[in-house]
Motif scaffolding. Structure first.
Motif, PDB file in Angstrom:
ATOM      1  N   VAL A  10       0.687  -1.214  -0.016  1.00 19.98           N
ATOM      2  CA  VAL A  10       0.087  -0.013  -0.009  1.00 19.98           C
ATOM      3  C   VAL A  10       0.842   1.340  -0.091  1.00 19.98           C
ATOM      4  O   VAL A  10       0.488   2.222  -0.737  1.00 19.98           O
ATOM      5  CB  VAL A  10      -1.019   0.024   1.207  1.00 19.98           C
ATOM      6  CG1 VAL A  10      -1.662   1.150   1.311  1.00 19.98           C
ATOM      7  CG2 VAL A  10      -2.122  -1.491   0.851  1.00 19.98           C
ATOM      8  N   SER A  11       1.940   1.172   0.779  1.00 20.66           N
ATOM      9  CA  SER A  11       2.723   2.463   0.769  1.00 20.66           C
ATOM     10  C   SER A  11       3.619   2.609  -0.465  1.00 20.66           C
ATOM     11  O   SER A  11       3.688   3.817  -0.778  1.00 20.66           O
ATOM     12  CB  SER A  11       4.115   2.107   1.806  1.00 20.66           C
ATOM     13  OG  SER A  11       3.350   2.139   3.022  1.00 20.66           O
ATOM     14  N   LEU A  12       3.739   1.625  -1.181  1.00 18.42           N
ATOM     15  CA  LEU A  12       4.275   1.875  -2.721  1.00 18.42           C
ATOM     16  C   LEU A  12       3.551   2.607  -3.560  1.00 18.42           C
ATOM     17  O   LEU A  12       4.034   3.415  -4.609  1.00 18.42           O
ATOM     18  CB  LEU A  12       4.515   0.479  -3.193  1.00 18.42           C
ATOM     19  CG  LEU A  12       5.604  -0.269  -2.699  1.00 18.42           C
ATOM     20  CD1 LEU A  12       5.464  -1.769  -3.463  1.00 18.42           C
ATOM     21  CD2 LEU A  12       6.782   0.599  -2.813  1.00 18.42           C
ATOM     22  N   TRP A  13       1.962   2.767  -3.402  1.00 16.18           N
ATOM     23  CA  TRP A  13       1.521   3.735  -4.323  1.00 16.18           C
ATOM     24  C   TRP A  13       0.984   4.628  -3.440  1.00 16.18           C
ATOM     25  O   TRP A  13       0.629   6.107  -3.984  1.00 16.18           O
ATOM     26  CB  TRP A  13       0.317   2.909  -4.902  1.00 16.18           C
ATOM     27  CG  TRP A  13      -0.861   2.314  -3.603  1.00 16.18           C
ATOM     28  CD1 TRP A  13      -0.861   1.080  -3.296  1.00 16.18           C
ATOM     29  CD2 TRP A  13      -1.953   3.144  -3.307  1.00 16.18           C
ATOM     30  NE1 TRP A  13      -2.241   0.865  -2.782  1.00 16.18           N
ATOM     31  CE2 TRP A  13      -2.830   2.296  -2.453  1.00 16.18           C
ATOM     32  CE3 TRP A  13      -2.595   4.408  -3.330  1.00 16.18           C
ATOM     33  CZ2 TRP A  13      -3.708   2.444  -1.576  1.00 16.18           C
ATOM     34  CZ3 TRP A  13      -3.581   4.802  -2.368  1.00 16.18           C
ATOM     35  CH2 TRP A  13      -4.118   3.757  -1.727  1.00 16.18           C
ATOM     36  N   VAL A  14       0.488   4.803  -2.014  1.00 17.50           N
ATOM     37  CA  VAL A  14       0.230   5.829  -1.197  1.00 17.50           C
ATOM     38  C   VAL A  14       1.359   7.136  -1.537  1.00 17.50           C
ATOM     39  O   VAL A  14       1.095   8.360  -1.547  1.00 17.50           O
ATOM     40  CB  VAL A  14      -0.048   5.426   0.209  1.00 17.50           C
ATOM     41  CG1 VAL A  14       0.006   6.462   1.149  1.00 17.50           C
ATOM     42  CG2 VAL A  14      -1.350   4.718   0.275  1.00 17.50           C
ATOM     43  N   ILE A  15       2.798   6.757  -0.987  1.00 15.55           N
ATOM     44  CA  ILE A  15       3.725   7.917  -1.161  1.00 15.55           C
ATOM     45  C   ILE A  15       3.884   8.323  -2.383  1.00 15.55           C
ATOM     46  O   ILE A  15       3.800   9.672  -2.584  1.00 15.55           O
ATOM     47  CB  ILE A  15       5.072   6.972  -0.512  1.00 15.55           C
ATOM     48  CG1 ILE A  15       4.922   6.630   0.728  1.00 15.55           C
ATOM     49  CG2 ILE A  15       6.165   8.035  -0.678  1.00 15.55           C
ATOM     50  CD1 ILE A  15       6.010   5.832   1.287  1.00 15.55           C
ATOM     51  N   PRO A  16       3.965   7.797  -3.604  1.00 13.81           N
ATOM     52  CA  PRO A  16       4.058   8.464  -4.891  1.00 13.81           C
ATOM     53  C   PRO A  16       2.982   9.413  -4.944  1.00 13.81           C
ATOM     54  O   PRO A  16       3.108  10.322  -5.691  1.00 13.81           O
ATOM     55  CB  PRO A  16       4.177   7.361  -5.812  1.00 13.81           C
ATOM     56  CG  PRO A  16       4.711   6.293  -5.106  1.00 13.81           C
ATOM     57  CD  PRO A  16       4.037   6.208  -3.917  1.00 13.81           C
ATOM     58  N   VAL A 102      -2.786   3.214   5.088  1.00 15.33           N
ATOM     59  CA  VAL A 102      -1.919   1.840   5.762  1.00 15.33           C
ATOM     60  C   VAL A 102      -2.325   1.039   6.740  1.00 15.33           C
ATOM     61  O   VAL A 102      -2.519  -0.156   6.613  1.00 15.33           O
ATOM     62  CB  VAL A 102      -0.502   2.420   5.898  1.00 15.33           C
ATOM     63  CG1 VAL A 102       0.425   1.068   6.213  1.00 15.33           C
ATOM     64  CG2 VAL A 102       0.222   3.081   4.466  1.00 15.33           C
ATOM     65  N   LEU A 103      -2.825   1.834   7.641  1.00 12.71           N
ATOM     66  CA  LEU A 103      -3.573   1.070   8.907  1.00 12.71           C
ATOM     67  C   LEU A 103      -4.556   0.503   8.341  1.00 12.71           C
ATOM     68  O   LEU A 103      -4.765  -0.798   8.887  1.00 12.71           O
ATOM     69  CB  LEU A 103      -3.682   2.369   9.892  1.00 12.71           C
ATOM     70  CG  LEU A 103      -2.482   2.917  10.712  1.00 12.71           C
ATOM     71  CD1 LEU A 103      -2.948   3.809  11.612  1.00 12.71           C
ATOM     72  CD2 LEU A 103      -1.677   1.775  11.328  1.00 12.71           C
ATOM     73  N   CYS A 104      -5.453   1.200   7.681  1.00 13.06           N
ATOM     74  CA  CYS A 104      -6.754   0.283   7.196  1.00 13.06           C
ATOM     75  C   CYS A 104      -6.468  -0.972   6.283  1.00 13.06           C
ATOM     76  O   CYS A 104      -7.257  -1.841   6.853  1.00 13.06           O
ATOM     77  CB  CYS A 104      -7.569   1.390   6.367  1.00 13.06           C
ATOM     78  SG  CYS A 104      -8.340   2.542   7.497  1.00 13.06           S
ATOM     79  N   SER A 105      -5.360  -0.906   5.570  1.00 15.43           N
ATOM     80  CA  SER A 105      -5.284  -1.816   4.745  1.00 15.43           C
ATOM     81  C   SER A 105      -4.746  -3.170   5.719  1.00 15.43           C
ATOM     82  O   SER A 105      -5.106  -4.380   5.397  1.00 15.43           O
ATOM     83  CB  SER A 105      -3.751  -1.737   3.930  1.00 15.43           C
ATOM     84  OG  SER A 105      -2.562  -1.387   4.606  1.00 15.43           O
ATOM     85  N   ILE A 106      -4.182  -2.894   6.665  1.00 18.51           N
ATOM     86  CA  ILE A 106      -3.621  -3.882   7.665  1.00 18.51           C
ATOM     87  C   ILE A 106      -4.694  -4.535   8.377  1.00 18.51           C
ATOM     88  O   ILE A 106      -4.897  -5.888   8.588  1.00 18.51           O
ATOM     89  CB  ILE A 106      -2.731  -3.539   8.720  1.00 18.51           C
ATOM     90  CG1 ILE A 106      -1.345  -2.916   7.983  1.00 18.51           C
ATOM     91  CG2 ILE A 106      -2.334  -4.486   9.804  1.00 18.51           C
ATOM     92  CD1 ILE A 106      -0.296  -2.313   8.910  1.00 18.51           C
ATOM     93  N   ILE A 107      -5.833  -3.823   8.844  1.00 21.78           N
ATOM     94  CA  ILE A 107      -6.957  -4.067   9.327  1.00 21.78           C
ATOM     95  C   ILE A 107      -7.736  -4.981   8.447  1.00 21.78           C
ATOM     96  O   ILE A 107      -8.340  -6.109   9.026  1.00 21.78           O
ATOM     97  CB  ILE A 107      -7.623  -2.889   9.984  1.00 21.78           C
ATOM     98  CG1 ILE A 107      -7.060  -2.340  10.878  1.00 21.78           C
ATOM     99  CG2 ILE A 107      -9.181  -3.400  10.428  1.00 21.78           C
ATOM    100  CD1 ILE A 107      -7.639  -0.831  11.425  1.00 21.78           C
ATOM    101  N   VAL A 108      -7.725  -4.736   7.358  1.00 21.98           N
ATOM    102  CA  VAL A 108      -8.695  -5.279   6.292  1.00 21.98           C
ATOM    103  C   VAL A 108      -8.005  -6.918   6.016  1.00 21.98           C
ATOM    104  O   VAL A 108      -8.747  -7.648   6.109  1.00 21.98           O
ATOM    105  CB  VAL A 108      -8.773  -4.594   5.015  1.00 21.98           C
ATOM    106  CG1 VAL A 108      -9.424  -5.336   3.887  1.00 21.98           C
ATOM    107  CG2 VAL A 108      -9.546  -3.303   5.102  1.00 21.98           C
ATOM    108  N   TYR A 109      -6.700  -6.702   6.114  1.00 23.66           N
ATOM    109  CA  TYR A 109      -5.772  -7.867   5.964  1.00 23.66           C
ATOM    110  C   TYR A 109      -5.984  -8.975   6.959  1.00 23.66           C
ATOM    111  O   TYR A 109      -6.381 -10.192   6.644  1.00 23.66           O
ATOM    112  CB  TYR A 109      -4.225  -7.946   5.920  1.00 23.66           C
ATOM    113  CG  TYR A 109      -3.496  -8.888   6.147  1.00 23.66           C
ATOM    114  CD1 TYR A 109      -3.321  -9.665   4.722  1.00 23.66           C
ATOM    115  CD2 TYR A 109      -3.054  -9.240   7.027  1.00 23.66           C
ATOM    116  CE1 TYR A 109      -2.446 -10.841   4.864  1.00 23.66           C
ATOM    117  CE2 TYR A 109      -2.273 -10.459   7.055  1.00 23.66           C
ATOM    118  CZ  TYR A 109      -2.171 -11.243   6.177  1.00 23.66           C
ATOM    119  OH  TYR A 109      -1.147 -12.465   6.461  1.00 23.66           O
TER     120      TYR A 109
END
Length: 462
Positions: A10-16, A102-109
């Motif tokens: 997720v960070s790979l697309w959030v940061i750019p 990023v945090l929400c992606s972890i929770i969804v995972y």
């Protein structure tokens, strides 16, 4: 390891994307012209000022303060008065969205892998209500879902104990009672066969049941009886949800409305057509699940097995949809006046393109809801699906504005509780979202336009 990989991806697309947005759109845009100055007031220590145009609680601003404090070196934490205002720039405050993504992606995972989320459900529910008022409905939905899971698990354990006793007792009976043992053994095999499904508290409804209505009534009866037997245990377990609900009711009495500001523009309205729009948007955003020959045949067969009830439900759903779009389609002034939103064009180019269009869309609305129910019914009980529909309706019907962001939480609940087992569906959905996001960001960043009556650059956004 999975959580770290999810956060990294997720960070790979959030940061750019964040860097690109801040470079092209450095100044506050659209609703940011209200939220960023408000957050900056909090950074300056001014917690008493409030912009009357802001409708949501200040939870996000407090999270922004925590985020800024985490970014500051420790030596500056001792100099809050001078450090915070400088650090609360537009770019830094926008980065809160990236961290939350990023945090929400972890929770969804965690949810997808059927693990317990890192946050406690009750604390997460209270936090959600502080950020947005209508999340109270989803907090109650989670509580109801928990009650259903606990009571049905208790009911299942009771059946297994009873079957075991009956089996032991049956070994000492004569051949005259052999049929009793056979019945008990069949029940026990059925319970064992469903143990894998119940491992993660998923209760698939019996698609071949002769009467879905009786199945629903049986589930309600079982839950009510089990809840009464477990009333003190449930009361203790879910009391935090009850306290959050009481706090929300107190807020309503104090504020006189669900929203904090701009109350006239966000008055509660009987917008029944809203749940129709949600159904078709949800099916389109998960098109590989809904629009396949196999799924259409499965849906038809489920109707054909219970023809009388199926066609009755189809008739009632069609009548309800026609009444909703005829009497309860609301065109909010914001929807008609703001051509920066895609809903502006969907409303003008599709829904009101011709007087008959809103009626011609009814079959698609009805198919979408029945498709949603069918997919959820494969993994969840009928009572759970019914509660989900009521929660979705309670959130969407009072909202006069048509905005896709209102649909995100019920859509996430739908996706998370739908059994997607094949890689092909995941791949197609991933391609669909990639194309949609690329199109959205391209239009937002590289297709600006101007209004004659308002200075500045305007941009397309959902």
């Amino acid at each position: 390891m999975g959580r770290i990989a999810t956060a990294a991806i997720v960070s790979l697309w959030v940061i750019p994307v964040s860097v690109l947005v801040n470079r092209i759109v450095p100044d506050p845009y659209m609703d940011e012209i209200f939220h960023i100055p408000q957050a900056q007031k909090y950074c300056n220590g001014d917690f008493m000022s409030w912009d009357p145009m802001i409708t949501t609680p200040p939870g996000l601003y407090y999270l922004s303060l925590v985020h800024v404090a985490a970014l500051l070196p420790s030596k500056y934490v001792l100099q809050l008065a001078s450090s915070f205002p400088e650090a609360c720039s537009t770019a830094v405050l926008r980065s809160v969205n990236g961290v939350l993504a990023v945090l929400c992606s972890i929770i969804v995972y965690e949810i997808i892998t059927h693990l317990r989320p890192a946050f406690d459900d009750r604390k997460l529910g209270a936090m959600a209500v502080v950020i947005r008022q209508t999340n109270i409905i989803w907090m109650l939905f989670v509580a109801c879902s928990g009650v259903i899971d606990i009571t049905m698990a208790h009911q299942k354990d009771s059946v297994e104990v009873d079957d075991s006793k009956a089996s032991n007792k049956g070994t000492n009976l004569s051949a005259l009672n052999t049929s009793v043992n056979v019945s008990s053994n069949l029940k026990r095999r059925k319970s064992r066969g469903n143990s894998k499904a119940n491992q993660h508290i998923f209760y698939p409804s019996n698609a071949s049941s002769a009467s879905p209505t009786l199945g629903l009534l049986h589930e309600i009866q079982a839950i009510v009886l089990s809840s009464w037997r477990m009333k003190w245990e449930l009361l203790v377990s879910f009391s935090p949800f009850f306290f959050v609900l009481l706090a929300f009711v107190a807020f309503l009495l104090w504020n006189g409305s669900v929203v904090l500001g701009a109350k006239e523009a966000h008055a509660v309205s009987p917008h029944f057509a809203q749940i129709m729009y949600f159904s078709i948007v949800s099916t389109l955003f998960a098109a590989p699940l809904h629009f396949t020959i196999g799924h259409a045949l499965d849906l038809f067969q489920s109707f054909w097995k219970n023809r009388l009830l199926g066609f009755l439900l189809l008739f009632l759903a069609s009548i309800a949809s026609l009444l909703s779009v005829h009497f309860f389609s609301i065109a909010h002034p914001y929807l008609l006046a703001d051509n920066r939103h895609y809903t502006f064009y969907l409303w003008r180019k599709i829904i009101i393109f011709h007087w008959s269009m809103k009626y011609l869309l009814v079959p698609f609305y009805v198919y979408s809801w029945f498709s949603i129910f069918r997919l959820l019914g494969k993994t969840r009980m009928r009572i759970w699906t019914l509660v989900y529909f009521f929660a979705t309706s309670a959130v969407l019907i009072p909202a006069p504005l048509i905005e896709f962001r209102y649909y995100t939480i019920p859509f996430y609940f739908f996706i998370l509780h739908t059994s997607i087992n094949d890689s092909r569906s995941w791949l197609l959905i991933g391609i669909l979202y990639t194309v949609l996001n690329a199109f959205t960001m391209t239009m937002f960043l590289f297709r600006p336009f101007h209004w004659d009556h308002v200075p500045g650059v305007q941009r397309f956004i959902w």
